[in-house]
Design an enzyme around this catalytic site. Structure first.
Site, PDB file in Angstrom:
ATOM      1  N   ASP A   1       0.844  -1.122   0.011  1.00  0.00           N
ATOM      2  CA  ASP A   1      -0.142  -0.163   0.023  1.00  0.00           C
ATOM      3  C   ASP A   1       1.071   1.162  -0.007  1.00  0.00           C
ATOM      4  O   ASP A   1       1.864   1.255   0.737  1.00  0.00           O
ATOM      5  CB  ASP A   1      -0.814  -0.049   1.272  1.00  0.00           C
TER       6      ASP A   1
ATOM      7  N   ALA B   1     -10.795  -6.276  -7.408  1.00  0.00           N
ATOM      8  CA  ALA B   1     -11.865  -5.486  -6.961  1.00  0.00           C
ATOM      9  C   ALA B   1     -12.276  -4.442  -7.730  1.00  0.00           C
ATOM     10  O   ALA B   1     -11.691  -3.767  -8.389  1.00  0.00           O
ATOM     11  CB  ALA B   1     -11.457  -4.844  -5.734  1.00  0.00           C
TER      12      ALA B   1
ATOM     13  N   TYR C   1     -13.501   6.622 -14.202  1.00  0.00           N
ATOM     14  CA  TYR C   1     -13.139   5.681 -13.333  1.00  0.00           C
ATOM     15  C   TYR C   1     -13.924   4.373 -13.480  1.00  0.00           C
ATOM     16  O   TYR C   1     -13.471   3.275 -13.560  1.00  0.00           O
ATOM     17  CB  TYR C   1     -14.012   6.147 -11.818  1.00  0.00           C
TER      18      TYR C   1
ATOM     19  N   LYS D   1     -11.830   0.943 -14.565  1.00  0.00           N
ATOM     20  CA  LYS D   1     -12.506  -0.437 -13.841  1.00  0.00           C
ATOM     21  C   LYS D   1     -12.795  -1.290 -14.888  1.00  0.00           C
ATOM     22  O   LYS D   1     -12.438  -2.607 -14.733  1.00  0.00           O
ATOM     23  CB  LYS D   1     -13.487  -0.289 -13.007  1.00  0.00           C
TER      24      LYS D   1
END
Ligand code: UDP
Length: 328
Positions: free
Chosen positions: A31, A117, A149, A153
């Protein structure tokens, strides 16, 4: 199992890490702390089964070193939240497209099962109710930053499905408005975080437009459970799943509920979309998942009621939110 969680210091990621640690797995988190926080994972830092790498998924060398050591990858690292994406479109596109490309490239090279995800934002402004995994995507023009976005994705999903065609066991989970402890109290990208913080600070609750737009809010423990099922069940490989509650709640109803649960006397004010997001903005008015596939293939159902989930979230905020944090 040895498991890599990208974005494991973030909101959903750190809740997932808690779950996996409790199951006795060995976890590595990568991260870059752009949105994630050390405070979300610091309770694991002393454990021999927990490793934290402060780096970006754009760093292919680091990623390769980590992926070759694990048997499963949860890929949650991303720039998320409409407001982040609108404010920094370039950063969001690069992280969300190239980052996922990197993760999948390494997963393929070392043949590691992976869950990607994704997001209900995929469906854009589709008016279909409910939204099935194979529903059409309906997006606005490229000049409306919000849709980048959704498209980023979607590229991630195309990558995942392309690798799945090559035999890699990879699944995609599309999250529907997850909420719960560790939401960023500043509320950047979550109406629930904003409302709770506003209510606890006695500020007005800012309902955009008429407040009749709806979402299906999903408690993070349920989001985590759906994600784990998609990562571990053999039948889930190569498939895309809506992961969410199918209870539809209007934003105005949410504002009233938050006010009630916090015992706040904050007023509810209506704010035009342009004021909140700038002039070129388009909204998704309703967003309801069809959860049939998740139920039938994963045996998954979001069980936590909104009242119960909000109660637990408010409790967490009461401890966390200080008078210093204000919503922007
Ligand atoms: N929203 C609102 N007030 C706020 C923030 C958000 O009324 O202070 C609305 C927003 O317009 C949207 C819904 O709440 O209809 C959910 O917004 P969020 O940013 O949480 O998620 P998303 O739009 O990605 O579903």
């Amino acid at each position: 199992m040895r498991i890599l969680v990208t974005g494991g210091a973030g909101f959903i990621g750190s809740n997932l890490v808690d779950y996996l640690m409790a199951q006795g797995h060995e976890i590595t988190v990568i991260d870059n702390l752009s949105v994630g926080k050390v405070s979300n994972i610091e309770h694991h830092l002393g454990s021999e089964r927990f490793h934290f790498v402060n780096d970006s998924i754009l760093n292919l060398g680091t990623l390769e070193r980590l992926v070759r050591q694990v048997e499963l990858i949860y890929h949650l690292a991303a720039v998320v939240g409409v407001k982040y994406v609108v404010d920094d479109p370039l950063g969001a596109i690069v992280t969300n497209v190239r980052g996922t490309e990197n993760v999948l490239e390494m997963a393929f090279k070392y043949w590691v099962r992976t869950v990607i995800a994704s997001s209900s934002e995929i469906y854009g402004k589709s008016t279909q109710v409910p939204l099935r995994e194979d529903s059409d995507r309906v997006l606005g023009p490229t000049t409306v930053g919000r849709w980048s976005y959704s498209d980023a994705k979607a590229i991630d999903e195309y990558f995942a499905l392309a690798y799945a065609r090559k035999g890699l066991p990879v699944s995609v989970v599309r999250y529907f408005n997850a909420y719960g402890p560790r939401l960023d109290p500043k509320g950047y990208g979550s109406v629930i975080a904003r409302f709770i913080t506003q209510a606890l600070q006695g500020q007005p609750l800012t309902v955009y437009d008429d407040g009749r737009q709806t979402r299906c809010f999903t408690y993070v423990a349920d989001t985590v459970e759906g994600t784990v099922r998609a990562a571990t069940l053999r039948e889930a490989a190569g498939q895309v799943f809506n992961i969410g509650s199918d209870r539809e709640t209007s934003i105005l109803e949410l504002a009233r509920l938050v006010r009630e649960l916090t015992g706040s006397s904050s007023e509810i004010v209506h704010v035009p979309y342009e004021q909140a997001y700038g002039p070129a903005f388009e909204e998704t008015r309703r967003r309801v998942p069809d959860v049939t596939r998740a139920r039938e293939v994963l045996g998954f159902e979001a069980r936590t009621t909104l009242e119960e989930g909000l109660r637990r979230t408010v409790e967490w905020f009461q401890v966390t939110v200080t008078s210093k944090s204000t919503v922007t």
